[in-house]
Design a protein around this motif. Sequence first.
Motif, PDB file in Angstrom:
ATOM      1  N   ASP A  55       0.832  -1.196   0.000  1.00 24.61           N
ATOM      2  CA  ASP A  55       0.000   0.000   0.000  1.00 24.61           C
ATOM      3  C   ASP A  55       0.875   1.257   0.000  1.00 24.61           C
ATOM      4  OD1 ASP A  55      -2.982   1.017   0.648  1.00 24.61           O
ATOM      5  OD2 ASP A  55      -1.571   2.204   1.823  1.00 24.61           O
ATOM      6  N   LYS A  59       1.782   3.967  -3.463  1.00 23.48           N
ATOM      7  CA  LYS A  59       1.464   5.390  -3.295  1.00 23.48           C
ATOM      8  C   LYS A  59       2.686   6.275  -3.550  1.00 23.48           C
ATOM      9  CE  LYS A  59      -2.360   4.646  -0.068  1.00 23.48           C
ATOM     10  NZ  LYS A  59      -2.768   4.561   1.343  1.00 23.48           N
ATOM     11  N   TYR A  89      -4.539  -2.774  -6.392  1.00 24.19           N
ATOM     12  CA  TYR A  89      -3.392  -1.895  -6.624  1.00 24.19           C
ATOM     13  C   TYR A  89      -2.771  -2.005  -8.010  1.00 24.19           C
ATOM     14  CZ  TYR A  89      -3.524  -1.501  -1.525  1.00 24.19           C
ATOM     15  OH  TYR A  89      -3.916  -1.291  -0.226  1.00 24.19           O
ATOM     16  N   ASN A 187      -6.192   1.989   6.257  1.00 28.61           N
ATOM     17  CA  ASN A 187      -6.061   2.151   4.805  1.00 28.61           C
ATOM     18  C   ASN A 187      -6.829   1.096   4.008  1.00 28.61           C
ATOM     19  OD1 ASN A 187      -3.861   4.412   4.278  1.00 28.61           O
ATOM     20  ND2 ASN A 187      -3.215   3.250   6.078  1.00 28.61           N
TER      21      ASN A 187
END
Length: 234
Positions: A55, A59, A89, A187
């Motif tokens: 994650d 990003k 993702y 998240n």
Amino acid sequence: MNDQKELVLSPEKVQELNSMMEDSTPQEILRFALETIDNIAFACSFGAEDVALIDMIVKIKPETKIFYLDTDVLFQETYEVRDRIAEKYNPNLIRYSPLLTLEEQKAQHGDELWAKDPNACCNIRKVEPLTRALSELDAWITGIRREQAPTRANAGVIEVDAKFGLIKFNPLAKWTNKQVWDYILANEVPYNVLHDQGYPSIGCTHCTRPVKPGEDPRAGRWAGFAKTECGLHK
């Protein structure tokens, strides 16, 4: 292994950076790693720490190479979280497999090698594929934490990996288990449902069992053997 390969950062520089970044956030460590070293990848096992790092990584730099070792005996739940991670993702995910199929391993070493000689089995199904993956890199990122095991208690946030001959980043080295799970939940990161069933550490099906209350988090790995590491981390 990379004995002849020159390190992309000198041991002295690594030591200096490790001291300097000791109190940095995982994201700050990752950003430094991904912006400083081009030929770098994240080794992912789809455990709690690793999905949190995915994650963070996507990003910061979504094209980052993320590789995993498919031993052919992972839990179905591990493959399922891999697929959920891929859907959410779309990471740059690379699969490495052992050179021997399970049938070839049985023919060469007998049935259920993991029960007779787990070190040999890990070498075939994990260490050799990892060595192959790392031979192409200048640095790698892992999800190890100091709290996980005595063998990891002295892990630096950045260190020289003498075993594989490259630079190793451990952005979560200082994090607690609670910090990992707080991040996952905050998240909405997909995670392996086995974590909800008493499996803090998840490896291959034959060598992983649930952990009882009060046991060491890695007690469920290679139960019955004096072994807590597969050989990927010294």
